[in-house]
Design a protein around this motif. Sequence first.
Motif, PDB file in Angstrom:
ATOM      1  N   PRO A  13       0.798  -1.231   0.000  1.00  0.00           N
ATOM      2  CA  PRO A  13       0.000   0.000   0.000  1.00  0.00           C
ATOM      3  C   PRO A  13       0.834   1.287   0.000  1.00  0.00           C
ATOM      4  O   PRO A  13       0.443   2.264  -0.633  1.00  0.00           O
ATOM      5  N   LEU A  14       2.000   1.317   0.686  1.00  0.00           N
ATOM      6  CA  LEU A  14       2.797   2.541   0.690  1.00  0.00           C
ATOM      7  C   LEU A  14       3.329   2.843  -0.706  1.00  0.00           C
ATOM      8  O   LEU A  14       3.390   3.997  -1.117  1.00  0.00           O
ATOM      9  N   ARG A  15       3.674   1.820  -1.469  1.00  0.00           N
ATOM     10  CA  ARG A  15       4.141   2.049  -2.841  1.00  0.00           C
ATOM     11  C   ARG A  15       3.012   2.605  -3.694  1.00  0.00           C
ATOM     12  O   ARG A  15       3.227   3.484  -4.526  1.00  0.00           O
ATOM     13  N   GLN A  16       1.820   2.109  -3.475  1.00  0.00           N
ATOM     14  CA  GLN A  16       0.662   2.644  -4.195  1.00  0.00           C
ATOM     15  C   GLN A  16       0.467   4.126  -3.834  1.00  0.00           C
ATOM     16  O   GLN A  16       0.263   4.969  -4.705  1.00  0.00           O
ATOM     17  N   ARG A  17       0.569   4.439  -2.553  1.00  0.00           N
ATOM     18  CA  ARG A  17       0.390   5.832  -2.114  1.00  0.00           C
ATOM     19  C   ARG A  17       1.505   6.725  -2.650  1.00  0.00           C
ATOM     20  O   ARG A  17       1.271   7.886  -2.969  1.00  0.00           O
ATOM     21  N   LEU A  18       2.720   6.188  -2.759  1.00  0.00           N
ATOM     22  CA  LEU A  18       3.823   6.954  -3.363  1.00  0.00           C
ATOM     23  C   LEU A  18       3.501   7.273  -4.821  1.00  0.00           C
ATOM     24  O   LEU A  18       3.725   8.397  -5.285  1.00  0.00           O
ATOM     25  N   LEU A  19       2.967   6.291  -5.537  1.00  0.00           N
ATOM     26  CA  LEU A  19       2.584   6.540  -6.935  1.00  0.00           C
ATOM     27  C   LEU A  19       1.489   7.594  -7.014  1.00  0.00           C
ATOM     28  O   LEU A  19       1.510   8.456  -7.887  1.00  0.00           O
ATOM     29  N   PHE A  20       0.517   7.539  -6.090  1.00  0.00           N
ATOM     30  CA  PHE A  20      -0.524   8.567  -6.055  1.00  0.00           C
ATOM     31  C   PHE A  20       0.110   9.947  -5.840  1.00  0.00           C
ATOM     32  O   PHE A  20      -0.208  10.916  -6.521  1.00  0.00           O
ATOM     33  N   ALA A  21       1.016  10.026  -4.860  1.00  0.00           N
ATOM     34  CA  ALA A  21       1.627  11.311  -4.492  1.00  0.00           C
ATOM     35  C   ALA A  21       2.493  11.870  -5.616  1.00  0.00           C
ATOM     36  O   ALA A  21       2.606  13.092  -5.754  1.00  0.00           O
ATOM     37  N   LEU A  22       3.106  11.009  -6.397  1.00  0.00           N
ATOM     38  CA  LEU A  22       4.002  11.461  -7.470  1.00  0.00           C
ATOM     39  C   LEU A  22       3.272  11.719  -8.779  1.00  0.00           C
ATOM     40  O   LEU A  22       3.905  12.017  -9.788  1.00  0.00           O
ATOM     41  N   ASN A  23       1.978  11.640  -8.786  1.00  0.00           N
ATOM     42  CA  ASN A  23       1.222  11.814 -10.024  1.00  0.00           C
ATOM     43  C   ASN A  23       1.287  13.236 -10.562  1.00  0.00           C
ATOM     44  O   ASN A  23       1.200  13.440 -11.760  1.00  0.00           O
TER      45      ASN A  23
END
Length: 186
Positions: free
Chosen positions: A34-44
Motif C-alpha cells: 500500500p505505501l508504494r501505491q500511495r507513493l505513486l498517487f503522491a508522485l502523479n
Amino acid sequence: MRDQPPCSQLAGSPHPEGVLEVAAPEQFASLAHPLRQRLLFALNHRPATISQLAAQLDAKKGNVAHHLKVLREAGLVHIAETRRVRGGTWQYYRRTARQMVVAEPQAAGTAAMLAAVAQELDLSPAEPLLTLRHLRLSPAKARELGEALAQLVHRVDEAEEEPEGQPVHGVLVALPQQAPPTSPTW
C-alpha cells in the motif's frame, strides 16, 4: 542526472504517450504494498524528494527510500532531477507515466491498490464518493459500458487541473465480471 523512462513508454508502444502498461513480474511485485501505491498517487502531479514524500504521507524517510527503490527498479518511478544543496544532493522522483494500465491484474497488486485507496478514503478530509453497483449485462452491453468508462477516464486525464494549492482527488474505475457461482457438490 536523470533516469530514462522504460522502453514500453517510448515510440512503438501500443499505448499513447504518458501511458505505461504494467506487465512485468517485478512491476506486479512492486505494486503489492500500500505505501508504494500511495507513493505513486503522491508522485502523479509533480516530482518530490524522499523528505517531501515522507512528510506528505506521514511515513519514515527510510521506509519511503526503500519503497522508492523498489518502484524505481521496477521502472514505475525515475529520478527526474538532481540538485546539489549545501552538503548534499536532493533527488526528485517522478512517475514514469501519468497513467499506468495493468495488463492482467494480479491478486497481490490489486489487493495493495485497494488497500491504498482505503487508506486514502480514511484520510480524506471531505466525504468521499464510494459506490458499488452490480448489473446483469450481456457481453455486448458490458463492452459498451467498459468503453464509456474508458472514455470517462480519458476525459479525466485531459481535464485542465486547478493551480497548485487546490485539493487533489483520486479516481478509481473498475468493471470486473463476477465469477460464476460454483455448483455445490452434494
